[in-house]
Design an enzyme around this catalytic site. Structure first.
Site, PDB file in Angstrom:
ATOM      1  N   ASP A  15      30.286 -78.345  17.423  1.00 40.72           N
ATOM      2  CA  ASP A  15      29.900 -79.268  18.514  1.00 40.72           C
ATOM      3  C   ASP A  15      29.425 -78.411  19.623  1.00 40.72           C
ATOM      4  OD1 ASP A  15      30.913 -81.594  16.992  1.00 40.72           O
ATOM      5  OD2 ASP A  15      33.055 -81.307  17.801  1.00 40.72           O
ATOM      6  N   LEU A  41      32.991 -83.529   7.962  1.00 41.42           N
ATOM      7  CA  LEU A  41      33.997 -82.624   8.290  1.00 41.42           C
ATOM      8  C   LEU A  41      33.717 -81.084   8.038  1.00 41.42           C
ATOM      9  CD1 LEU A  41      36.797 -85.089   8.083  1.00 41.42           C
ATOM     10  CD2 LEU A  41      35.516 -84.717   9.714  1.00 41.42           C
ATOM     11  N   ILE A  63      28.659 -76.692   8.886  1.00 39.61           N
ATOM     12  CA  ILE A  63      27.425 -76.216   8.187  1.00 39.61           C
ATOM     13  C   ILE A  63      27.241 -74.982   8.256  1.00 39.61           C
ATOM     14  CG2 ILE A  63      24.977 -76.850   8.266  1.00 39.61           C
ATOM     15  CD1 ILE A  63      26.636 -79.348   7.502  1.00 39.61           C
ATOM     16  N   HIS A  94      29.043 -87.160  17.450  1.00 37.46           N
ATOM     17  CA  HIS A  94      30.278 -86.904  17.938  1.00 37.46           C
ATOM     18  C   HIS A  94      30.861 -88.187  18.698  1.00 37.46           C
ATOM     19  CE1 HIS A  94      33.848 -84.376  18.559  1.00 37.46           C
ATOM     20  NE2 HIS A  94      33.582 -84.707  19.753  1.00 37.46           N
ATOM     21  N   GLY A 150      31.729 -94.285   5.673  1.00 36.84           N
ATOM     22  CA  GLY A 150      30.107 -94.571   5.714  1.00 36.84           C
ATOM     23  C   GLY A 150      29.655 -95.625   6.347  1.00 36.84           C
TER      24      GLY A 150
END
Length: 191
Positions: free
Chosen positions: A147, A87, A90, A106, A14
């Site tokens: 990505d 990770l 979505i 990324h 985080g």
């Protein structure tokens, strides 16, 4: 211009979440009001507690259920989503709900070293193995392709042949801390 409520999705320690939360704690463009995490034991949850920011643990399976996630985002009046070391992929319903309002960071210069399985140390080890002379961060729009969304911004750092994968990770992380919040601010200023 109205300030935008930001949700950060994170899976790990985080540091980016905390950096964003602090940067946007008093910012005219946006404010981090929610953390969504898929791991109940992730250190990022403690950071949210310490910062007094609401959080929710949403498992990978629950993420697939719009009736679990969308009410949470509506309740917090979320207008922008930032993936910061999150990770799971979505789901389409979220991408459709936040068109051009969901970004991912990324840890490489996409399109190099992106896609399934390319996260964290895997990326830095691949950069080292390829003998790259530079690496960096990429902020891109989230699309159904891992990505694969259009690049919004990249920041670069030089590497030396002596750099280990850990050195590469450290250099790239320093870029994230210095630039990621400013890139998000620039995007929000154009909404």
């Amino acid at each position: 211009m109205q300030s935008v409520n930001i949700a950060v999705f994170a899976s790990g320690s985080g540091s980016n979440f905390e950096n964003l939360a602090r940067y946007f704690s008093d910012n005219e463009h946006g404010r981090v009001v929610l953390l969504v995490c898929n791991k109940p034991d992730a250190p990022v949850l403690e950071r949210a507690r310490n910062l007094g920011i609401d959080f929710a643990v949403v498992t990978k399976a629950e993420l697939q259920d719009p009736e679990r996630v969308m009410p949470l985002l509506r309740r917090h009046e979320i207008g922008f989503v930032v993936l910061a070391g999150f990770l799971p992929l979505i789901p389409d319903y979220m991408i459709e709900a936040f068109p051009q309002r969901m970004v991912n960071i990324h840890p490489s210069l996409l399109p190099k070293y992106g896609g399934k399985g390319m996260w964290g140390h895997h990326v830095h080890e691949a950069v080292k193995a390829a003998g790259e002379q530079e690496t960096g961060l990429t902020v891109h729009w989230v699309t159904p392709q891992c990505d694969g969304g259009a690049v919004i911004a990249q920041r670069r750092v030089a590497l030396s042949p002596e750099d280990t994968a850990d050195d590469i990770a450290r250099k790239e992380h320093e870029l994230e801390m210095a630039h990621f919040p400013k890139i998000i601010e620039e995007i929000l200023s154009q909404l």
